[in-house]
Design an enzyme around this catalytic site. Structure first.
Site, PDB file in Angstrom:
ATOM      1  N   CYS A   1     -20.415   2.032   7.237  1.00 32.30           N
ATOM      2  CA  CYS A   1     -19.736   1.334   8.325  1.00 32.30           C
ATOM      3  C   CYS A   1     -18.451   2.093   8.599  1.00 32.30           C
ATOM      4  O   CYS A   1     -17.622   2.257   7.715  1.00 32.30           O
ATOM      5  CB  CYS A   1     -19.441  -0.099   7.901  1.00 32.30           C
TER       6      CYS A   1
ATOM      7  N   CYS B   1      -0.700  -0.058  10.312  1.00 31.30           N
ATOM      8  CA  CYS B   1      -1.036  -1.078   9.312  1.00 31.30           C
ATOM      9  C   CYS B   1       0.169  -1.872   8.841  1.00 31.30           C
ATOM     10  O   CYS B   1       1.203  -1.308   8.469  1.00 31.30           O
ATOM     11  CB  CYS B   1      -1.718  -0.412   8.119  1.00 31.30           C
TER      12      CYS B   1
ATOM     13  N   CYS C   1      -0.174   4.719   6.959  1.00 29.09           N
ATOM     14  CA  CYS C   1      -0.903   4.538   8.222  1.00 29.09           C
ATOM     15  C   CYS C   1      -0.046   3.730   9.196  1.00 29.09           C
ATOM     16  O   CYS C   1       0.320   2.588   8.926  1.00 29.09           O
ATOM     17  CB  CYS C   1      -2.225   3.832   7.967  1.00 29.09           C
TER      18      CYS C   1
ATOM     19  N   CYS D   1     -20.162  -6.037   1.996  1.00 31.84           N
ATOM     20  CA  CYS D   1     -19.610  -4.724   2.330  1.00 31.84           C
ATOM     21  C   CYS D   1     -18.270  -4.590   1.621  1.00 31.84           C
ATOM     22  O   CYS D   1     -17.442  -5.510   1.653  1.00 31.84           O
ATOM     23  CB  CYS D   1     -19.419  -4.591   3.835  1.00 31.84           C
TER      24      CYS D   1
ATOM     25  N   ARG E   1     -19.316  -3.679  16.432  1.00 35.86           N
ATOM     26  CA  ARG E   1     -18.606  -4.904  16.074  1.00 35.86           C
ATOM     27  C   ARG E   1     -17.243  -4.949  16.759  1.00 35.86           C
ATOM     28  O   ARG E   1     -16.480  -3.983  16.706  1.00 35.86           O
ATOM     29  CB  ARG E   1     -18.419  -4.969  14.556  1.00 35.86           C
TER      30      ARG E   1
ATOM     31  N   CYS F   1     -17.098  -9.135   3.884  1.00 38.10           N
ATOM     32  CA  CYS F   1     -16.426  -7.848   3.768  1.00 38.10           C
ATOM     33  C   CYS F   1     -15.259  -7.979   2.795  1.00 38.10           C
ATOM     34  O   CYS F   1     -14.307  -8.721   3.058  1.00 38.10           O
ATOM     35  CB  CYS F   1     -15.930  -7.388   5.133  1.00 38.10           C
TER      36      CYS F   1
ATOM     37  N   CYS G   1       0.835  -1.197   0.000  1.00 36.90           N
ATOM     38  CA  CYS G   1       0.000   0.000   0.000  1.00 36.90           C
ATOM     39  C   CYS G   1       0.875   1.254   0.000  1.00 36.90           C
ATOM     40  O   CYS G   1       1.871   1.315   0.727  1.00 36.90           O
ATOM     41  CB  CYS G   1      -0.916  -0.003   1.218  1.00 36.90           C
TER      42      CYS G   1
END
Length: 394
Positions: free
Chosen positions: A202, A72, A69, A142, A272, A109, A65
């Protein structure tokens, strides 16, 4: 406690607590913990009974990626030894999703690393959504693909997506300390795009990144303002090879207080328990079911979760039941509003989905001032399921 009686009354009326009340929940002592769980449990049962919704993650594209972040394992510069692969084909992704559905998952998801999808990526994911819907009647899908561009949410909705996940993760005031390659406002904009397109929104948070109680309350109140239907609460798993590798700040008690605070602030929303529950809640996971009404089944994006069979046994042993595809998750007033508006104007996820590494545990000071151990022994990099030739955990 007068505080808890007040919060229960407000939760049953869907009335927002004050910031001071939310902070007071986080400041309760361990001696008061069961009282806090019991009080928040009353609110949870009012709106969701004893049902537990199961969600299943399919990592469509892992690693590499360009975003930075700090939490992550897939970030720019990460040296975490995770699986790295490019886009799964629609039939491969659909096959991976089928394993979760067979294990009892009501929602699949679909997640992909990256800043955001190209239009070609959206077309690819749309084909995957259509394949999953054709093979699994009643299952929700999702998508979680990063920052959206104009029109992409509409395309996903047309393809059959039910929801879109994009977490706020932390407070606006501290966001720049966690990520520099995009802004907090970018995340808010993507959630709002999803809502405007008719997708159930979400959006949640990651706890344990060194934030203060005030930061936690800030992000939960920001989520309340956005009004998503689902709020995933991730507990940071400090990946070796990422900037937050040494941030072992959570205890099981701290996690329960955070979940209780979220439930009081968002009483009628699907809360969740997401990444990190096995690492930080550990044997206290069944207590957390009295606060949250939704969990991920099996493995996460880049780390292994507890066995799917164990998840199901835990739910049954705690006196809860798995929510079926024929049951509407949201309370009637939210479900009706969502259907009437055609959007998630009032709306998942997996930030911090699992660390790796095998460094020796070292004592650290937890948020309550207690001594907490870095339980790297509880963390395993995902080596099965999507992107591998091994059977998934579901």
């Amino acid at each position: 406690m007068d505080l808890l009686n007040t919060l229960v009354d407000k939760g049953l009326r869907r009335e927002l607590p004050t910031r001071e009340e939310a902070l007071a929940v986080l400041a309760t002592s361990d001696d008061e913990l069961l009282d806090v769980v019991s009080a928040a449990g009353k609110v949870r049962r009012q709106w969701f009974g004893r049902r537990v919704k199961l969600n299943y993650l399919v990592n469509l594209k892992s690693g590499l990626c360009p975003e930075d972040c700090s939490y992550c394992s897939q970030r720019l510069g990460s040296t975490a030894g995770i699986l790295k692969y490019t886009w799964l084909k629609p039939d491969e992704a659909s096959q991976a999703a089928a394993a979760g559905v067979a294990g009892g998952a009501k929602r699949v998801c679909l997640v992909a690393s990256g800043r955001g999808p190209t239009d070609r990526d959206v077309d690819r994911v749309s084909q995957t959504i259509e394949a999953i819907k054709e093979q699994n009647e009643g299952v929700e899908v999702c998508a979680c693909l990063g920052l959206l561009s104009a029109g992409q949410a509409d395309k996903l909705r047309t393809a059959g997506a039910d929801a879109y996940n994009h977490n706020l993760n932390t407070s606006e005031g501290t966001y720049g300390e966690i990520t520099t390659t995009h802004t907090y406002a970018d995340r808010v904009d993507t959630v709002q795009q999803a809502q405007a397109a008719g997708l159930s929104a979400c959006s949640g948070l990651i706890a344990g990144m060194g934030e203060t109680d005030e930061d936690l309350v800030d992000v939960v109140y920001a989520l309340r303002d956005l009004d998503p239907d689902s709020v995933p609460v991730n507990f940071l798993i400090p990946f070796e090879g990422t900037p937050l590798a040494k941030e072992w700040n959570l205890t099981p008690q701290r996690c329960l207080r955070i979940l209780a605070m979220v439930r009081f602030v968002c009483p009628d929303v699907e809360v969740r328990i997401a990444g990190g529950r096995e690492v930080h809640l550990r044997t206290m996971q069944p207590l957390a079911l009295h606060l949250a009404n939704s969990i991920f089944l099996g493995d996460y994006l880049t780390s292994e979760g507890q066995a799917g069979k164990t998840d199901l046994e835990m739910i049954a042993d705690a006196g809860f039941e798995v929510e079926g595809t024929d049951t509407v998750t949201l309370p009637e007033h939210r479900a009706d509003a969502l259907a009437a508006a055609g959007c998630g104007s009032h709306g998942e996820g997996g930030g911090g989905c699992g660390p790796c590494g095998s460094s020796e545990p070292e004592p650290v000071v937890a948020a309550e001032g207690e001594t907490s151990e870095a339980r790297t022994d509880l963390v395993a990099v995902r080596r099965r399921g999507a992107g591998t030739d091994l059977a998934p955990n579901a």
